[in-house]
Each structure stands twice: as structure tokens, then as C-alpha cells.
Design a protein around this motif. Structure first.
Motif, mmCIF file in Angstrom:
data_model
loop_
_atom_site.group_PDB
_atom_site.id
_atom_site.type_symbol
_atom_site.label_atom_id
_atom_site.label_comp_id
_atom_site.label_asym_id
_atom_site.label_seq_id
_atom_site.Cartn_x
_atom_site.Cartn_y
_atom_site.Cartn_z
ATOM 1 N N ASN A 336 59.286 53.466 84.529
ATOM 2 C CA ASN A 336 60.146 52.327 84.568
ATOM 3 C C ASN A 336 60.616 52.124 83.028
ATOM 4 O O ASN A 336 59.619 51.864 82.178
ATOM 5 C CB ASN A 336 59.878 51.160 85.053
ATOM 6 C CG ASN A 336 60.753 49.989 85.051
ATOM 7 O OD1 ASN A 336 60.980 49.415 84.105
ATOM 8 N ND2 ASN A 336 61.226 49.585 86.376
ATOM 9 N N ARG A 338 61.321 49.609 81.345
ATOM 10 C CA ARG A 338 60.922 48.597 80.856
ATOM 11 C C ARG A 338 59.246 48.257 80.865
ATOM 12 O O ARG A 338 58.554 47.890 79.917
ATOM 13 C CB ARG A 338 61.454 47.370 81.484
ATOM 14 C CG ARG A 338 63.044 47.239 81.198
ATOM 15 C CD ARG A 338 63.711 46.151 82.060
ATOM 16 N NE ARG A 338 65.258 46.105 81.605
ATOM 17 C CZ ARG A 338 65.887 46.879 82.145
ATOM 18 N NH1 ARG A 338 65.638 47.666 83.057
ATOM 19 N NH2 ARG A 338 67.344 46.731 81.917
ATOM 20 N N THR A 339 58.849 48.545 82.242
ATOM 21 C CA THR A 339 57.324 48.455 82.383
ATOM 22 C C THR A 339 56.515 49.885 82.073
ATOM 23 O O THR A 339 55.325 49.584 81.787
ATOM 24 C CB THR A 339 57.063 47.903 83.654
ATOM 25 O OG1 THR A 339 57.451 49.062 84.732
ATOM 26 C CG2 THR A 339 57.991 46.963 84.300
#
Length: 393
Positions: A336, A338-339
């Protein structure tokens, strides 16, 4: 009497007359107040109703103008004496008094400023053209391979950026000096008085000669032609994060066009296009692929190699596996953006039917069919022929 107007969304501007408040009352002082008391009172009340402290508050804006009008009269000894003797009539032409402001306004500029403020052009509220301004953003698109998008990559890209002219230091002047605009005398604006049925109105607009800056260049820089900016080609390195996908944009602060009057630089906005992969298909952070297996592997079961973005891994295929059966490899997908948490990889097996068999292989399959009570080729054809006949009825 005073002149006021309001704005109605259906009827437009509506004008009306109203009684003006006593100037001493407006400032909150007694009639015999000293000049120093009037000045202190004005500063206190003007700060309270200042438009910058009351954005969008029309009532505060109206009171702020009322306070300025009162102070203009009471801070001038001559005007104050006339006001004490005749009141508002001393400055109202309709009353035959002194002065000549329209409808009780101290001068035409006040009325012009109020009227202009409804259209965003009030001289007292207009944007300062010499204030620092942020540079504009630059937009670019780059193409990445499937793996580059999955793992992240550093890319060098060529951009064309507006920068301060190094010849004139961004001033636009060969000698790095600017002169006061002779048209607006350095104010940066032009005022035009128009006579209307309601009286005289003042329209304020930016000076065309200096573009509202109040300054002009007499000796333009030959490199930038007096603009103070030049467009340059430059190579920049950008760090594309892992997990980026097609049509997603990464912003790189300060890599855009240079600002004006010491303002900050804009940003570089890089939008990504990801190429298709030969075997992998992406869905968010999940990776999907089809894996062929032989008839024997599907029937008897086997351990096979599965391709992933991180290399090959072993996968157990149970006996009797059918085409379309899916298996999941956890954590073998795309992170991901963002994560950083990775998705899974899903594989779908496709059983391959053997082609171009030898006679021995065919005999072996026929023997297999007999052992499993499977129908032969002629029986299969007969079955399909029966189906066709059934549809003809």
C-alpha cells in the motif's frame, strides 16, 4: 440623511436612505473629548471592526467605514467645528450645507470603495501586487514498468521551469532598478469618477502601465526582456514511492516554478502511468496470475514453482485439482502506497490438455478410459448427435 444599499439575490442591489448616527456616539466619546481621546477611541473601535479581523462580516465592514467617516470629521478641527454647529447637514449637499459628499459620505472615495467591495475591487481591500506570490505548479507524466511501480524507483526527468533571471536578479531591469510609475504616481491604481443619477461614483482599477505594481522598468533586461523570469530546461530526480498506481500523482514540494516578490516556489506534480505486465494483473494491492499445470499434475497432485514479484515460490497442488481452482500466497502482492502493508497474490491454475500425442500415449489414455469406465470417442460423438437431434424437435 445617509445613503445605504443591500444586496438581494433576486432583486439585486436595493438602495434606501437612513438616519446617520452621531459621530461622537460612533467613536464612543463625549462631545467635548480631546483630540487625543478621539484618536485613542478611533484606534480601539477601528481595530474591533477591521475587515481583516472580521472576514465576510458585512455588518462589521459597514461599521468600520462608519468609524472611519466619523474620525475623518472629528479629527479635523475645521470639520469638527462645522459638525458641532450644523450636524450631518454640514456635509450633505441635499441640505445645502458644506462639503459635498454624496449622501453623507465624507468623500466619493468612501462610496466608491464600498460599491467596489461588492465586486472584489475595493481600493482599500484589493490585493497588493507587490506582495510575495507563490510560483505555479508544474505537471508531468512518467511511464513506469510494473515492477518499478510495485517496488518504488528513483527517476530523473527533464522539466521546463520558470526561474528568476540570473542576469537581472529577477527585477527585469538591466541596472536592477525600478522607477515610480508616472501614470499612477506609484499607487498602482487608476481612479475614474463617473456621474450617475445617484451622484458621483468612483471606479478603481489596476494601472495599465505598471500592471498595478506602481513601478516600471526603464532599462529592460535583454535576457528576460524585462519580465524578470526565464524558462529553463533542467533535470530533477524524483523518488516514486512503492505501490504507486496508474493515474496517481506524487507532489514534490519546491520543484515547481519560482515565486514572485520573494514568494515560495511551486510544486512538481508527477502523474504515473504503469505498463502492463506479461503475466501479472493488478487490482489495488492484489496481484493475480494464471499458472498452467499438466493433466498429470492436476490428476495426481504435485509441487510446482509459482512466479511472484519477489521470485519463485513453491506451491502444493492437491490431486484432482480442476481448472479455475485458486490459491492465495499471502504477502506476495504490492505494498500500500501509504501504509506499506503488502497485499496478496492470487493464482488460478489452468489444466492443459495434451496435444499431438504419440500412438503409445493415445493407447495409454484409452487404457485409462477403460479402467475409469470413461466413454470412447465414438460414444461421445453419438451423445452430441443426440443433443443436436433433441434441439431440432
Amino acid at each position: 440623511m445617509a445613503f445605504y444599499f443591500t444586496y438581494n439575490t433576486k432583486k439585486g442591489f436595493e438602495f434606501y436612505m437612513a438616519e446617520k448616527r452621531d459621530y461622537y456616539e460612533v467613536l464612543g466619546v463625549q462631545k467635548g473629548a480631546s483630540d487625543d481621546e478621539i484618536k485613542k477611541a478611533y484606534r480601539k473601535v477601528a481595530k474591533k471592526y477591521h475587515p481583516d479581523l472580521n472576514p465576510g462580516n458585512q455588518e462589521a465592514e459597514a461599521k468600520f467605514k462608519e468609524v472611519n467617516e466619523a474620525y475623518e470629521i472629528l479629527s479635523d478641527s475645521t470639520k469638527r467645528q462645522q459638525y458641532d454647529q450644523f450636524g450631518h447637514a454640514a456635509f450633505d449637499q441635499t441640505q445645502g450645507g458644506y462639503g459635498g459628499g454624496f449622501g453623507g459620505f465624507s468623500d466619493f472615495g468612501d462610496f466608491g470603495d464600498i460599491f467596489s467591495s461588492f465586486f472584489g475591487g475595493g481600493a482599500s481591500r484589493r490585493r497588493n501586487p507587490n506582495a510575495p506570490r507563490r510560483g505555479s505548479d508544474i505537471e508531468e507524466r512518467i511511464i513506469l514498468s510494473f515492477e518499478e511501480a510495485a517496488f518504488g524507483v528513483k527517476k530523473k526527468i527533464k522539466i521546463y521551469r520558470v526561474e528568476d533571471c540570473d542576469e537581472c536578479g529577477g527585477t527585469g531591469s538591466k541596472d536592477r532598478k525600478k522607477k515610480t510609475c508616472p501614470v499612477c504616481n506609484g499607487t498602482g491604481e487608476i481612479r475614474r469618477v463617473t456621474n450617475t443619477m445617484l451622484g458621483q461614483m468612483v471606479n478603481t482599477s489596476p494601472c495599465h502601465n505598471c500592471s498595478g505594481t506602481g513601478q516600471v522598468v526603464e532599462n529592460p533586461c535583454t535576457k528576460c526582456r524585462g519580465k524578470g523570469k526565464v524558462k529553463k530546461a533542467c533535470n530533477v530526480e524524483v523518488n516514486i514511492p512503492a505501490g504507486i498506481d496508474t493515474n496517481e500523482t506524487v507532489s514534490f514540494r519546491g520543484l515547481g516554478n519560482h515565486g514572485f516578490n520573494g514568494g515560495p516556489k511551486g510544486d512538481l506534480l508527477v502523474t504515473v502511468v504503469v505498463k502492463r505486465h506479461e503475466i501479472f494483473v493488478r487490482n489495488g494491492t492484489e496481484v493475480f496470475c494464471q499458472v498452467p499445470i499438466t493433466f498429470v499434475q492436476a490428476t495426481l497432485g504435485a509441487e510446482i514453482d509459482i512466479p511472484t514479484l519477489n521470485g519463485k515460490v513453491k506451491q502444493e497442488i492437491p490431486e484432482g485439482t480442476q481448472t479455475g481452482t485458486r490459491f492465495t500466497i499471502k504477502g506476495a502482492g504490492i505494498p500500500n502506497v501509504r501504509t506499506g502493508i503488502k497485499g496478496n497474490q492470487v493464482i488460478e491454475v489452468v489444466v492443459e490438455v495434451p496435444q499431438r500425442l504419440t500412438n503409445d500415449q493415445k493407447d495409454a489414455l484409452k487404457k485409462f478410459g477403460e479402467l475409469t469406465n470413461d466413454t470412447n470417442h465414438k460414444q461421445q460423438k453419438s451423445f452430441f448427435e443426440k443433443m443436436k437431434d433433441n434441439f431440432k424437435k
